[in-house]
Design a protein around this motif. Structure first.
Motif, PDB file in Angstrom:
ATOM      1  N   MET A  24      -8.063  -7.280 -12.358  1.00  0.00           N
ATOM      2  CA  MET A  24      -9.456  -7.696 -12.216  1.00  0.00           C
ATOM      3  C   MET A  24     -10.025  -7.332 -10.845  1.00  0.00           C
ATOM      4  N   MET A  25      -9.164  -7.328  -9.828  1.00  0.00           N
ATOM      5  CA  MET A  25      -9.617  -6.932  -8.501  1.00  0.00           C
ATOM      6  C   MET A  25     -10.128  -5.489  -8.513  1.00  0.00           C
ATOM      7  N   ALA A  26      -9.404  -4.613  -9.190  1.00  0.00           N
ATOM      8  CA  ALA A  26      -9.838  -3.224  -9.285  1.00  0.00           C
ATOM      9  C   ALA A  26     -11.170  -3.124 -10.029  1.00  0.00           C
ATOM     10  N   MET A  27     -11.330  -3.914 -11.086  1.00  0.00           N
ATOM     11  CA  MET A  27     -12.569  -3.882 -11.854  1.00  0.00           C
ATOM     12  C   MET A  27     -13.747  -4.413 -11.036  1.00  0.00           C
ATOM     13  N   TYR A  28     -13.538  -5.548 -10.373  1.00  0.00           N
ATOM     14  CA  TYR A  28     -14.625  -6.176  -9.616  1.00  0.00           C
ATOM     15  C   TYR A  28     -15.050  -5.293  -8.446  1.00  0.00           C
ATOM     16  N   GLU A  29     -14.078  -4.724  -7.770  1.00  0.00           N
ATOM     17  CA  GLU A  29     -14.391  -3.853  -6.644  1.00  0.00           C
ATOM     18  C   GLU A  29     -15.135  -2.604  -7.110  1.00  0.00           C
TER      19      GLU A  29
ATOM     20  N   GLY B 295     -10.342   5.829  -5.709  1.00  0.00           N
ATOM     21  CA  GLY B 295     -11.113   6.512  -4.673  1.00  0.00           C
ATOM     22  C   GLY B 295     -10.579   6.305  -3.275  1.00  0.00           C
ATOM     23  N   LYS B 296      -9.485   5.559  -3.131  1.00  0.00           N
ATOM     24  CA  LYS B 296      -8.874   5.335  -1.822  1.00  0.00           C
ATOM     25  C   LYS B 296      -7.782   6.377  -1.575  1.00  0.00           C
TER      26      LYS B 296
ATOM     27  N   TYR C 123       0.858  -1.179   0.000  1.00  0.00           N
ATOM     28  CA  TYR C 123       0.000   0.000   0.000  1.00  0.00           C
ATOM     29  C   TYR C 123       0.896   1.232   0.000  1.00  0.00           C
ATOM     30  N   LEU C 124       0.676   2.105  -0.972  1.00  0.00           N
ATOM     31  CA  LEU C 124       1.564   3.237  -1.212  1.00  0.00           C
ATOM     32  C   LEU C 124       0.810   4.555  -1.054  1.00  0.00           C
ATOM     33  N   LYS C 125       1.416   5.489  -0.321  1.00  0.00           N
ATOM     34  CA  LYS C 125       0.784   6.786  -0.074  1.00  0.00           C
ATOM     35  C   LYS C 125       1.757   7.902  -0.427  1.00  0.00           C
TER      36      LYS C 125
ATOM     37  N   PRO D 130      -4.769  11.004  -7.518  1.00  0.00           N
ATOM     38  CA  PRO D 130      -5.661  11.185  -8.668  1.00  0.00           C
ATOM     39  C   PRO D 130      -6.533   9.946  -8.846  1.00  0.00           C
ATOM     40  N   THR D 131      -7.676  10.135  -9.467  1.00  0.00           N
ATOM     41  CA  THR D 131      -8.475   8.966  -9.811  1.00  0.00           C
ATOM     42  C   THR D 131      -7.814   8.252 -10.988  1.00  0.00           C
TER      43      THR D 131
END
Length: 395
Positions: A280-285, A215-216, A173-175, A183-184
């Motif tokens: 796919m995780m990004a798409m499904y979520e 959005g996170k 996880y990168l911040k 950005p979106t």
């Protein structure tokens, strides 16, 4: 505009480039890096060592020659490459260097067959092709910098969490180090991470899909640990063993043309193999959050349960959706592989289909999709690395 004479000469060389393209591009990279070793800070060394970059460039040069009188036909390929260039920090000042060494490689490989007339024609053609890339990439750089929270090339990020997802996949996880908003991005896009490994002369660049919906307040990449002696193992082993919470890393703005069409309400089928699960995780979520009524099937193949990432999360999300199915096959546990019969049973009728995984996996899946009547325009797929040609087999 190119003269008809130049167009005719370039098109006449297309068969020769098809035959000798990889030899030419191999010589090109060797000579260019010898003269400009600083460019090794940009290029992916693993793709070079495996020959994938040379093959991809050879295919692009051949396509440009074959379509020199209608370059609009290769714009989709140009856009895909431009996304990768923008995420790596390729700039307009690099193009004259590339042109010089590409023409030199053509001359070196073809010898006397590469007449001054041919080299001159290719020099003119290269200028036109380079201008097309530069224009598209400059527009991408501007758009990346202009969006809220955006930036042009690379920005420093901090690793704020590191989570084991399976025996072979770990999420980072990168911040942003400056605590600015993110950005979106489009679900399915990727980022480039850039870092140095002690003892290595050049910067390491690797592109990883963003494995969670936008959005996170963090980016998440989920990295497969490769064998340390494999060409692409150096980066992942360093990430696993030496990059921890609190460490910093440079990150590009999100890029890529493989992403979920969020403007559509049509059904979706997501098909992944191994670490191809990440986009796919990004798409499904995203579907779960933004359009939970949208019909969707998530079909995944992994070697074993221990190799599978996100299984519990996927089952939980599927249970919360009105029209969703989730199916997984473990090939080394007797389930077999995703094949024609499996797809005929589980692909949502009329769906847009997104495929990601190792190249042999995608070849088999896309061939099977064609066999069950899915049309080309419904199939979208992503390569991890330079685009390759899929050798499709049909029943």
């Amino acid at each position: 505009m190119l003269s008809q004479k130049t167009i005719d000469i370039v098109k006449s060389t297309a068969p020769v480039l098809e035959q000798h393209g990889k030899t030419i591009t191999t010589v090109f990279y060797k000579n260019m890096f010898a003269a400009h070793p600083e460019l090794l800070n940009i290029f992916n060394h693993a793709n070079q060592s495996k020959g994938r970059q040379q093959t991809a460039l050879a295919n692009t040069v051949y396509a440009a020659a074959a379509n020199i009188d209608n370059l609009g036909a290769i714009i989709p390929a140009v856009i895909q490459i431009a996304h990768k260039h923008r995420s790596l920090g390729v700039e307009k000042e690099h193009y004259p260097i590339v042109g010089y060494h590409l023409l030199g490689a053509i001359k070196e490989v073809l010898g006397d067959a590469a007449t001054p007339e041919i080299i001159e024609a290719w020099g003119e053609a290269y200028e036109v092709i380079a201008d097309a890339f530069i224009g598209i990439e400059e527009d991408m750089y501007d758009k990346a910098a202009e969006v809220d929270g955006g930036w042009r090339t690379f920005k420093e990020f901090v690793i704020v969490d590191k989570v084991t997802e399976s025996d072979v996949i770990t999420s980072f996880y990168l911040k942003p180090a400056d605590d600015e908003q993110l950005p979106t991005y489009e679900p399915g896009q990727y980022i480039t991470i850039r870092f140095r490994i002690p003892g290595e002369q050049y910067t390491i660049n690797r592109q990883y899909s963003l494995s969670q919906a936008p959005g996170k307040d963090t980016f998440r990449i989920s990295v497969k640990r490769e064998d340390e002696f494999a060409p692409n193992g150096k980066a992942s082993v360093h990430l696993y063993q030496h990059m921890n919470i609190g460490d910093t890393i440079e990150v590009s703005a999100p890029a890529g043309d493989f992403y979920l069409n969020t403007e559509s309400s049509s059904p979706v089928t997501l098909i992944s193999g191994g670490v191809g699960i990440t986009p796919m995780m990004a798409m499904y979520e995203t579907i779960a959050s933004n359009s939970p009524e949208r019909p969707v099937a998530f079909l995944h193949s992994a070697r074993t349960r221990k190799h599978q990432a996100f299984n519990d999360v996927l089952r939980s999300m599927t249970g919360s959706l009105a029209n969703a199915t989730y199916e997984v096959l473990y090939s080394e546990e007797g389930d077999g592989f995703i094949n024609r019969e499996f797809l005929a049973k589980h692909v949502v009728e009329g769906s847009d289909i997104y495929v990601c995984g190792p190249t042999p996996f995608m070849q088999a899946v896309i061939s099977a999709l064609h066999d069950i009547g899915v049309t080309e325009d419904k199939i979208h797929f992503e390569f991890f690395g330079p685009k390759e040609e899929l050798e499709l087999q049909h029943a």
